[in-house]
Write a protein that holds these residues in place. Structure first.
Motif, PDB file in Angstrom:
ATOM      1  N   SER A   9       0.822  -1.200   0.000  1.00 50.03           N
ATOM      2  CA  SER A   9       0.000   0.000   0.000  1.00 50.03           C
ATOM      3  C   SER A   9       0.861   1.257   0.000  1.00 50.03           C
ATOM      4  N   ALA A  10       1.949   1.245   0.788  1.00 51.41           N
ATOM      5  CA  ALA A  10       2.833   2.406   0.880  1.00 51.41           C
ATOM      6  C   ALA A  10       3.520   2.675  -0.455  1.00 51.41           C
ATOM      7  N   VAL A  11       3.949   1.609  -1.140  1.00 51.10           N
ATOM      8  CA  VAL A  11       4.593   1.774  -2.440  1.00 51.10           C
ATOM      9  C   VAL A  11       3.632   2.411  -3.433  1.00 51.10           C
ATOM     10  N   LEU A  12       2.422   1.897  -3.529  1.00 49.37           N
ATOM     11  CA  LEU A  12       1.451   2.416  -4.481  1.00 49.37           C
ATOM     12  C   LEU A  12       1.013   3.835  -4.123  1.00 49.37           C
ATOM     13  N   ARG A  13       0.915   4.117  -2.831  1.00 47.59           N
ATOM     14  CA  ARG A  13       0.513   5.453  -2.397  1.00 47.59           C
ATOM     15  C   ARG A  13       1.565   6.489  -2.795  1.00 47.59           C
ATOM     16  N   GLY A  14       2.817   6.055  -2.887  1.00 45.31           N
ATOM     17  CA  GLY A  14       3.888   6.965  -3.253  1.00 45.31           C
ATOM     18  C   GLY A  14       4.040   7.187  -4.743  1.00 45.31           C
ATOM     19  N   LEU A  26      -7.575   3.647  -3.906  1.00 45.26           N
ATOM     20  CA  LEU A  26      -6.262   3.005  -3.930  1.00 45.26           C
ATOM     21  C   LEU A  26      -6.377   1.521  -3.594  1.00 45.26           C
ATOM     22  N   GLY A  27      -7.363   1.179  -2.762  1.00 40.17           N
ATOM     23  CA  GLY A  27      -7.578  -0.226  -2.415  1.00 40.17           C
ATOM     24  C   GLY A  27      -7.907  -1.071  -3.634  1.00 40.17           C
ATOM     25  N   HIS A  28      -8.619  -0.504  -4.588  1.00 37.83           N
ATOM     26  CA  HIS A  28      -8.928  -1.227  -5.830  1.00 37.83           C
ATOM     27  C   HIS A  28      -7.646  -1.486  -6.629  1.00 37.83           C
ATOM     28  N   ILE A  29      -6.715  -0.524  -6.588  1.00 37.60           N
ATOM     29  CA  ILE A  29      -5.438  -0.704  -7.282  1.00 37.60           C
ATOM     30  C   ILE A  29      -4.624  -1.797  -6.597  1.00 37.60           C
ATOM     31  N   GLU A  30      -4.590  -1.760  -5.277  1.00 39.22           N
ATOM     32  CA  GLU A  30      -3.836  -2.765  -4.508  1.00 39.22           C
ATOM     33  C   GLU A  30      -4.300  -4.182  -4.831  1.00 39.22           C
ATOM     34  N   ALA A  31      -5.592  -4.337  -5.016  1.00 33.57           N
ATOM     35  CA  ALA A  31      -6.144  -5.671  -5.276  1.00 33.57           C
ATOM     36  C   ALA A  31      -5.628  -6.258  -6.585  1.00 33.57           C
ATOM     37  N   LEU A  32      -5.189  -5.404  -7.490  1.00 31.31           N
ATOM     38  CA  LEU A  32      -4.688  -5.871  -8.788  1.00 31.31           C
ATOM     39  C   LEU A  32      -3.183  -6.156  -8.778  1.00 31.31           C
ATOM     40  N   ALA A  33      -2.474  -5.621  -7.777  1.00 22.16           N
ATOM     41  CA  ALA A  33      -1.011  -5.672  -7.770  1.00 22.16           C
ATOM     42  C   ALA A  33      -0.491  -7.022  -7.272  1.00 22.16           C
ATOM     43  N   VAL A  34       0.412  -7.611  -8.059  1.00 19.56           N
ATOM     44  CA  VAL A  34       1.011  -8.910  -7.721  1.00 19.56           C
ATOM     45  C   VAL A  34       2.520  -8.719  -7.534  1.00 19.56           C
ATOM     46  N   GLU A  35       3.065  -9.270  -6.458  1.00 13.06           N
ATOM     47  CA  GLU A  35       4.502  -9.130  -6.196  1.00 13.06           C
ATOM     48  C   GLU A  35       5.305 -10.133  -7.025  1.00 13.06           C
ATOM     49  N   ARG A  36       6.403  -9.666  -7.610  1.00 18.62           N
ATOM     50  CA  ARG A  36       7.283 -10.526  -8.405  1.00 18.62           C
ATOM     51  C   ARG A  36       8.732 -10.221  -8.052  1.00 18.62           C
ATOM     52  N   TYR A  55       4.827  -2.061 -14.127  1.00 21.56           N
ATOM     53  CA  TYR A  55       5.538  -2.481 -12.929  1.00 21.56           C
ATOM     54  C   TYR A  55       5.872  -1.289 -12.034  1.00 21.56           C
ATOM     55  N   PHE A  56       5.944  -1.575 -10.735  1.00 23.81           N
ATOM     56  CA  PHE A  56       6.317  -0.585  -9.733  1.00 23.81           C
ATOM     57  C   PHE A  56       7.432  -1.190  -8.882  1.00 23.81           C
ATOM     58  N   VAL A  57       8.496  -0.419  -8.669  1.00 19.44           N
ATOM     59  CA  VAL A  57       9.645  -0.937  -7.924  1.00 19.44           C
ATOM     60  C   VAL A  57       9.366  -0.858  -6.428  1.00 19.44           C
ATOM     61  N   ARG A  58       9.302  -2.023  -5.805  1.00 20.70           N
ATOM     62  CA  ARG A  58       9.140  -2.077  -4.349  1.00 20.70           C
ATOM     63  C   ARG A  58      10.500  -1.987  -3.669  1.00 20.70           C
ATOM     64  N   ARG A  59      11.455  -2.770  -4.176  1.00 19.56           N
ATOM     65  CA  ARG A  59      12.844  -2.711  -3.718  1.00 19.56           C
ATOM     66  C   ARG A  59      13.748  -3.047  -4.892  1.00 19.56           C
ATOM     67  N   GLY A  60      14.948  -2.443  -4.925  1.00 24.60           N
ATOM     68  CA  GLY A  60      15.915  -2.776  -5.953  1.00 24.60           C
ATOM     69  C   GLY A  60      16.127  -1.666  -6.957  1.00 24.60           C
ATOM     70  N   SER A 106      15.707  -7.507  -7.118  1.00 25.84           N
ATOM     71  CA  SER A 106      14.628  -6.517  -7.051  1.00 25.84           C
ATOM     72  C   SER A 106      13.279  -7.181  -6.814  1.00 25.84           C
ATOM     73  N   VAL A 107      12.413  -6.453  -6.120  1.00 23.61           N
ATOM     74  CA  VAL A 107      11.037  -6.877  -5.881  1.00 23.61           C
ATOM     75  C   VAL A 107      10.122  -5.851  -6.532  1.00 23.61           C
ATOM     76  N   LEU A 108       9.272  -6.306  -7.435  1.00 29.12           N
ATOM     77  CA  LEU A 108       8.381  -5.415  -8.172  1.00 29.12           C
ATOM     78  C   LEU A 108       6.922  -5.761  -7.893  1.00 29.12           C
ATOM     79  N   LEU A 109       6.067  -4.773  -8.057  1.00 21.74           N
ATOM     80  CA  LEU A 109       4.629  -4.991  -8.065  1.00 21.74           C
ATOM     81  C   LEU A 109       4.173  -4.887  -9.516  1.00 21.74           C
ATOM     82  N   SER A 110       3.399  -5.852  -9.953  1.00 24.17           N
ATOM     83  CA  SER A 110       2.958  -5.917 -11.342  1.00 24.17           C
ATOM     84  C   SER A 110       1.435  -5.798 -11.418  1.00 24.17           C
TER      85      SER A 110
END
Length: 228
Positions: A9-14, A26-36, A55-60, A106-110
């Protein structure tokens, strides 16, 4: 599990694209995001592949580059935590315009583009807010490209260093610390210059006291540059 959800949630909020959304939206967006997970040296996607997700960079760190007809690599950007790529992925069904490679583990949200488009159809308020932010970003990008086109070699390197410091730097009392596995050759490919030209400007900035350290970890003293 709860902490992972909070971090997502913090990553997407940023993400700037979602800055105008309410917590519920934002909760609707979170429901679609998958960690890879992508180990260092692996590819997220290749230039020319069918565009399927954003993709959104969570770490890396992620390097995005293009290859010209002679096989030369041209770096488009280096992306860190909280950044999105490709930038127009939700609104364009053309193939991926470049190749994305993990510079470190790296950890991404897709989010799949098709799922996001369905969400925008179901929630027009989200669509309006996202498109408004995207329009502002496109204008900012156009302005930045116009400025860089007029810069000489010295100012191009300084503009790049400013960008890297803004995106990846940590501000401390002695300056902005930047730790990136980026060579002078890669910097040169980001701004359409030769490695030798970047070296010359880099060394001049070191002599002027604007830069300290080496290319992998350096300190940018922007206040000294302003004074000079």
């Amino acid at each position: 599990m709860e902490s992972m959800t909070q971090e997502k949630s913090a990553v997407l909020r940023g993400i700037g694209l979602f800055q105008e959304l309410t917590a519920e939206e934002l909760g609707h967006i979170e429901a679609l995001a998958v960690e890879r997970n992508y180990p260092r040296g692996s590819y997220v996607f290749m230039e020319g592949q069918t565009r399927e997700a954003v993709y959104f960079v969570r770490r890396g760190l992620i390097k995005v580059f293009k290859v010209d007809g002679e096989g030369r690599e041209h770096i488009v950007n280096i992306l860190g935590s909280g950044q999105m790529f490709p930038h127009v992925g939700f609104f364009d069904d053309s193939p991926y315009p470049g190749t994305a490679e993990a510079l470190e583990n790296s950890v991404l949200l897709s989010i799949r583009s098709s799922a996001f488009e369905s969400l925008l159809t179901d929630y027009p308020d989200i669509a309006r807010k996202v498109m408004r932010v995207m329009g502002k970003r496109i204008l900012q990008l156009q302005s930045k490209l116009q400025e860089i086109a007029l810069f000489d070699a010295h100012d191009r390197v300084v503009a790049l260093l400013r960008h890297l410091a803004d995106e990846h730097g940590i501000k401390r009392t002695d300056g902005i610390h930047v730790k990136l596995p980026v060579t002078h050759s890669e910097m040169a490919r980001m701004i359409g210059m030769t490695r030798e030209s970047v070296n010359r400007v880099w060394n001049q900035l070191r002599r002027d006291g604007v830069l300290e350290g080496d290319k992998d970890e350096w300190v940018f003293h922007f206040d000294r540059f302003q004074q000079g």
